[in-house]
Design a protein around this motif. Structure first.
Motif, PDB file in Angstrom:
ATOM      1  N   ARG A   1       2.870  35.759   0.532  1.00  0.00           N
ATOM      2  CA  ARG A   1       2.455  35.581  -0.869  1.00  0.00           C
ATOM      3  C   ARG A   1       1.883  36.871  -1.435  1.00  0.00           C
ATOM      4  O   ARG A   1       1.169  37.606  -0.748  1.00  0.00           O
ATOM      5  CB  ARG A   1       1.403  34.469  -0.950  1.00  0.00           C
ATOM      6  CG  ARG A   1       1.130  33.909  -2.328  1.00  0.00           C
ATOM      7  CD  ARG A   1       0.333  32.621  -2.201  1.00  0.00           C
ATOM      8  NE  ARG A   1       0.148  31.951  -3.478  1.00  0.00           N
ATOM      9  CZ  ARG A   1      -0.976  31.967  -4.170  1.00  0.00           C
ATOM     10  NH1 ARG A   1      -2.031  32.623  -3.711  1.00  0.00           N
ATOM     11  NH2 ARG A   1      -1.064  31.335  -5.318  1.00  0.00           N
TER      12      ARG A   1
ATOM     13  N   THR B   1      -0.410  38.028  -4.750  1.00  0.00           N
ATOM     14  CA  THR B   1      -1.232  37.573  -5.876  1.00  0.00           C
ATOM     15  C   THR B   1      -1.860  38.774  -6.564  1.00  0.00           C
ATOM     16  O   THR B   1      -1.958  39.862  -5.991  1.00  0.00           O
ATOM     17  CB  THR B   1      -2.332  36.607  -5.405  1.00  0.00           C
ATOM     18  OG1 THR B   1      -3.189  37.296  -4.489  1.00  0.00           O
ATOM     19  CG2 THR B   1      -1.728  35.396  -4.711  1.00  0.00           C
TER      20      THR B   1
ATOM     21  N   PRO C   1       1.732  34.713  -9.151  1.00  0.00           N
ATOM     22  CA  PRO C   1       2.074  35.029  -7.763  1.00  0.00           C
ATOM     23  C   PRO C   1       3.568  35.219  -7.534  1.00  0.00           C
ATOM     24  O   PRO C   1       4.392  34.520  -8.118  1.00  0.00           O
ATOM     25  CB  PRO C   1       1.532  33.829  -6.991  1.00  0.00           C
ATOM     26  CG  PRO C   1       1.521  32.711  -7.980  1.00  0.00           C
ATOM     27  CD  PRO C   1       1.239  33.336  -9.304  1.00  0.00           C
TER      28      PRO C   1
ATOM     29  N   ALA D   1      -3.020  40.907  -1.935  1.00  0.00           N
ATOM     30  CA  ALA D   1      -3.797  40.569  -3.134  1.00  0.00           C
ATOM     31  C   ALA D   1      -4.187  41.854  -3.844  1.00  0.00           C
ATOM     32  O   ALA D   1      -4.721  42.781  -3.227  1.00  0.00           O
ATOM     33  CB  ALA D   1      -5.034  39.763  -2.769  1.00  0.00           C
TER      34      ALA D   1
END
Length: 478
Positions: free
Chosen positions: A397, A399, A373, A292
């Motif tokens: 992932r 982001t 994302p 992130a």
């Protein structure tokens, strides 16, 4: 003893400076009183700042989403009608959000003027108390007018395409992608939706959407009211060999237009395709945390854990594959950059039943953060002394807060003075105004008068001291 008589000249010398000194001091005091208001007014700008206080408007709480029985029907044909394999995509359309009414501005109560009555006999009349003068309100200096707000506005958000563990036992898997669209403008708009899929994914027959080539699809348009929001499910098919192409990411685009309004508003959002660890192999485990990036865009950290669930020690190796625009700027010890998007790390010997953890710094370009994302891939490998090499891979992932940030549109700041004095004072580099020139002249005259009074007082004091030093002269005796 004979009396001492002072000569008339000495008496005159002793009394002469007193009226002159009093006159000079009086003139200096009058000049200071006259200059004080002008001096104070010259130090401030001509306009008086007027502060306005308004009560902040209370925003209403967002309405909860409701699921209607039918989805919004497109108002035009997207150019094709693929055969749907399931019912129409689910949609969500809550009632449009209402804008709170503007606060009612009331005129402040003005106290009534005092009434005066004739004083009775023997009463003492008191003059009415004058009201303080109201400072003049000066209109702001002319400047460039702020452009009118654009009545168009649209926003799209997406969820991830998540593949479950059943994917490893099927030839292909059908999954869904949820897309939420919001009319953020102040006018009714027609919103068009399109999306692009990564390699290994195809549309599984979403009603109202058709392919335009190169894994791109276009859907019909919806007419929405200001503040309206709806969601739609896109049916996607994931091929059985798509995992070999990971990391996989796609994107969704929306465009809004309104009758009688020039131009259009657009927005886009990416989505990640996430695979579980696999293909399943005994004796090895792999896990990776989400990456992130905060609003500052500073580098983040990727944490990978490689476990040996077998019965023999094995040499471990981890390879990280990142999408375009995302990289490992400085590989840590034991890691080497294979290319711009691939980094390979030596995990050393992993004992049976133990897990090693690797932490890699990750950075992303501003463009990649706006497209988030996204997804990355991790490949874990264990090579025991005896037996075959075990290898699995998975997606993680990526982001970024920048993808959700909306630029704030504000009117341009005034370039000229608006009659408000800043806390640090005002600077003036241009020619002096008439008030400033008058103030400067009065200040100079006052300074000269004060100097003159000081000179006269000093001269008088010196004369009196010199007379005392000389002493009185004795009269001749008979």
């Amino acid at each position: 003893m004979a009396s001492v008589k002072a000569t008339p000249g000495h008496r005159a010398a002793g009394w002469r400076p007193t009226p002159l000194l009093a006159t000079s001091l009086a003139l200096g005091l009058l000049a200071a009183l006259a200059v004080g208001p002008a001096w104070a007014s010259a130090a401030l700008p001509e306009a008086t700042p007027v502060a306005g206080v308004t009560d902040p408007a209370t925003e209403p709480e967002p309405d909860p989403e409701t699921t209607p029985a039918e989805e919004p029907t497109p108002t035009d044909d997207p150019g094709g009608d693929p055969e749907p394999t399931d019912p129409a995509p689910e949609t969500t359309a809550p009632p449009p959000e209402t804008t709170p009414p503007a606060p009612v501005t009331t005129t402040p109560d003005v106290p009534p003027a005092p009434t005066t009555t004739a004083p009775g006999p023997g009463a003492t009349s008191r003059p009415p108390t004058p009201r303080p003068p109201v400072p003049p309100v000066r209109p702001p200096a002319p400047g460039p007018e702020a452009p009118p707000p654009n009545p168009l506005g649209v926003q799209v958000t997406t969820e991830d395409v998540t593949v479950t563990g059943a994917y490893w036992n099927a030839a292909s898997t059908i999954t869904t992608l949820r897309v939420t669209v919001t009319n953020t403008g102040i006018a009714a708009q027609r919103i068009r939706l399109s999306y692009r899929l990564p390699e290994g994914l195809t549309d599984a027959g979403t009603k109202g959407c058709a392919t335009t080539g190169l894994r791109a699809y276009r859907c019909g348009a919806w007419t929405t009211a200001p503040g309206a929001r709806f969601s739609s499910l896109l049916r996607l098919r994931v091929a059985g060999n798509a995992w070999r192409q990971m990391p996989l990411s796609g994107s969704v685009q929306v465009a809004a237009e309104a009758p009688g309004v020039a131009g259009e508003a657009t927005d886009d959002q990416g989505f990640a395709v996430l695979f579980p660890p696999g293909p399943p192999v005994s004796g090895i485990s792999l896990d990776a945390d989400e990456v992130a990036f905060d609003i500052s865009g500073a580098p983040s950290t990727l944490t990978v854990r490689l476990g040996n669930t077998g019965e023999a020690d094995a040499a471990g190796q981890v390879e990280v594959v990142l999408p375009a625009g995302v990289s490992v700027p400085t590989p840590p010890a034991g890691c080497v950059a294979v290319d711009t998007t691939r980094t390979r790390c030596d995990a050393g010997s992993v004992a049976a039943g133990r897990t090693v953890e690797l932490r890699l710094p990750v950075e992303a370009t501003p463009q990649a953060q706006r497209e988030a994302p996204l997804s990355g891939a991790v490949i874990g490998q264990l090579d025991p002394r005896r037996g075959p090499t075990r290898q699995v891979q998975m997606s993680f992932r990526i982001t970024a807060a920048a993808a959700l940030a909306t630029p704030v549109v504000s009117p341009p700041a005034p370039t000229g003075s608006q009659g408000v004095l800043s806390g640090g004072g005002a600077s003036h580099d241009g020619p002096m105004t008439s008030v400033e020139r008058t103030a400067a002249i009065l200040i100079g005259v006052s300074a000269l008068l004060v100097v003159l009074a000081l000179v006269l007082a000093t001269t008088s004091l010196r004369r009196r001291l010199s007379d005392r030093v000389a002493g009185p002269t004795a009269a001749p005796t008979d």
